[in-house]
Structures are given as structure tokens and as C-alpha cells.
Design a protein around this motif. Structure first.
Motif, mmCIF file in Angstrom:
data_model
loop_
_atom_site.group_PDB
_atom_site.id
_atom_site.type_symbol
_atom_site.label_atom_id
_atom_site.label_comp_id
_atom_site.label_asym_id
_atom_site.label_seq_id
_atom_site.Cartn_x
_atom_site.Cartn_y
_atom_site.Cartn_z
ATOM 1 N N ALA A 31 33.708 14.698 3.161
ATOM 2 C CA ALA A 31 32.795 15.739 3.644
ATOM 3 C C ALA A 31 32.925 17.014 2.825
ATOM 4 O O ALA A 31 31.945 17.737 2.627
ATOM 5 N N PHE A 32 34.129 17.283 2.325
ATOM 6 C CA PHE A 32 34.368 18.483 1.531
ATOM 7 C C PHE A 32 34.423 18.193 0.032
ATOM 8 O O PHE A 32 34.873 19.027 -0.753
ATOM 9 N N ASN A 33 33.972 16.986 -0.349
ATOM 10 C CA ASN A 33 33.918 16.580 -1.750
ATOM 11 C C ASN A 33 35.288 16.700 -2.437
ATOM 12 O O ASN A 33 35.401 17.176 -3.556
ATOM 13 N N LEU A 34 36.316 16.272 -1.716
ATOM 14 C CA LEU A 34 37.674 16.275 -2.238
ATOM 15 C C LEU A 34 38.101 14.853 -2.562
ATOM 16 O O LEU A 34 37.593 13.896 -1.972
ATOM 17 N N GLN A 35 39.055 14.722 -3.464
ATOM 18 C CA GLN A 35 39.585 13.398 -3.761
ATOM 19 C C GLN A 35 40.405 12.918 -2.574
ATOM 20 O O GLN A 35 41.301 13.624 -2.090
ATOM 21 N N ALA A 36 40.109 11.731 -2.086
ATOM 22 C CA ALA A 36 40.830 11.146 -0.953
ATOM 23 C C ALA A 36 41.949 10.266 -1.491
ATOM 24 O O ALA A 36 41.690 9.301 -2.204
ATOM 25 N N ILE A 37 43.182 10.618 -1.134
ATOM 26 C CA ILE A 37 44.356 9.887 -1.611
ATOM 27 C C ILE A 37 45.005 9.185 -0.425
ATOM 28 O O ILE A 37 45.374 9.815 0.562
ATOM 29 N N ASP A 38 45.142 7.873 -0.529
ATOM 30 C CA ASP A 38 45.679 7.065 0.566
ATOM 31 C C ASP A 38 47.194 7.210 0.678
ATOM 32 O O ASP A 38 47.871 7.673 -0.242
ATOM 33 N N ILE A 39 47.714 6.729 1.795
ATOM 34 C CA ILE A 39 49.126 6.840 2.146
ATOM 35 C C ILE A 39 50.034 6.107 1.161
ATOM 36 O O ILE A 39 49.615 5.195 0.456
ATOM 37 N N VAL A 40 51.288 6.514 1.163
ATOM 38 C CA VAL A 40 52.301 5.885 0.323
ATOM 39 C C VAL A 40 52.788 4.590 0.982
ATOM 40 O O VAL A 40 52.769 4.459 2.201
ATOM 41 N N SER A 41 53.181 3.669 0.157
ATOM 42 C CA SER A 41 53.793 2.430 0.633
ATOM 43 C C SER A 41 55.253 2.443 0.184
ATOM 44 O O SER A 41 55.529 2.515 -1.018
ATOM 45 N N ILE A 42 56.170 2.377 1.146
ATOM 46 C CA ILE A 42 57.594 2.491 0.798
ATOM 47 C C ILE A 42 58.292 1.145 0.604
ATOM 48 O O ILE A 42 59.422 1.103 0.143
ATOM 49 N N ASN A 43 57.639 0.055 0.958
ATOM 50 C CA ASN A 43 58.250 -1.264 0.815
ATOM 51 C C ASN A 43 57.992 -1.778 -0.604
ATOM 52 O O ASN A 43 56.982 -2.419 -0.872
ATOM 53 N N LEU A 44 58.914 -1.505 -1.496
ATOM 54 C CA LEU A 44 58.734 -1.858 -2.907
ATOM 55 C C LEU A 44 58.873 -3.351 -3.182
ATOM 56 O O LEU A 44 58.428 -3.826 -4.218
ATOM 57 N N SER A 45 59.453 -4.096 -2.261
ATOM 58 C CA SER A 45 59.646 -5.524 -2.509
ATOM 59 C C SER A 45 58.442 -6.362 -2.073
ATOM 60 O O SER A 45 58.325 -7.520 -2.470
ATOM 61 N N ASP A 46 57.547 -5.794 -1.291
ATOM 62 C CA ASP A 46 56.383 -6.538 -0.795
ATOM 63 C C ASP A 46 55.175 -6.265 -1.702
ATOM 64 O O ASP A 46 54.277 -5.511 -1.347
#
Length: 136
Positions: A31-46
Motif C-alpha cells: 500500500a505504501f509502495n515499499l519493498q516487502a521482505i518476508d520473515i527469516v527462517s532459522i532452521n538451516l538444516s531444513d
């Protein structure tokens, strides 16, 4: 982040439980024309879970994803975000778009299918992706 949110809410951290918050953040960013950045994933083995999470983020409209490890960057860059059929269709439409003066067509009719500005923008996004990552 998402883990803090889940802790405060008292819920298990998974995409289903986070759907409201992720969609809310996504909609406000767009809505504010900003870049949408998704959440971090902490499970590096999956790696498969991370790959699916990246595809989900892309499919709902996120522009990028928070990364915490170089391994994640390799995975995110190896994903085929568009199908071969989508790329072929985009190439076909794009070949017509570039023939139009100033690339400012508002509506195109190609093989009986109508492409308006939002469709044309998607075509341009697919071509940009193809040029950067699609030839793997």
C-alpha cells in the motif's frame, strides 16, 4: 521478528499461524509502495522447508526474504519461481510489447487473450527474472 510475535501471541511458529501477520505486513508494504521482505527462517538444516517457504513468500507477493546464512542465498537463487510455460508465454507477449512505441500499451490482444497493464507488468517481471536467473 516473527519468533518474537509468536512468543507474545503464545503460538507455535509456523506459516499457518503467521499467515495473518505476514499478509498484514505484505499489504501495508504494498500500500505504501515499499519493498516487502518476508520473515527469516532459522532452521538451516531444513533446505526443503526453506525452499517451500521461499516459494510461498513469492507466490503471495513478497519481494524478498530475510536471510541469515550464505547457504540460504544459494537455495533462494536456485528456485525456479516461474514455470517453463509461464516463461514461454511471457517471451511471446514480450516480443509484441517491444514492438510498441515507448512500451506504453495499455491493452494487448495476443492470440485472443487480453493483456492489460497488470498482466504486462507481470510479463516484464518474468522476463527480468528469466534474464537474471532463469537460464539455470
Amino acid at each position: 521478528g516473527s519468533h518474537d510475535y509468536c512468543s507474545v501471541m503464545g503460538m507455535k511458529h509456523n506459516l499457518n499461524n503467521l499467515s495473518f501477520a505476514r499478509n498484514y505486513v505484505l499489504n501495508v508494504a504494498k500500500a505504501f509502495n515499499l519493498q516487502a521482505i518476508d520473515i527469516v527462517s532459522i532452521n538451516l538444516s531444513d533446505t526443503e522447508g526453506f525452499r517451500l517457504e521461499c516459494i510461498n513468500a513469492f507466490e503471495i507477493g513478497y519481494d524478498s526474504k530475510f536471510l541469515i546464512h550464505p547457504k540460504q542465498l544459494e537455495i533462494i537463487n536456485s528456485i525456479q519461481y516461474y514455470t517453463p510455460d509461464e516463461v514461454v508465454e511471457a517471451e511471446k507477449v514480450y516480443s509484441q510489447i517491444i514492438k510498441i512505441q515507448n512500451n506504453e500499451a495499455s491493452v494487448l490482444n495476443i492470440d485472443g487473450k487480453v493483456y492489460e497493464k497488470p498482466h504486462i507488468q507481470r510479463i516484464l517481471n518474468i522476463i527480468k527474472w528469466r534474464d537474471s536467473y532463469g537460464s539455470k
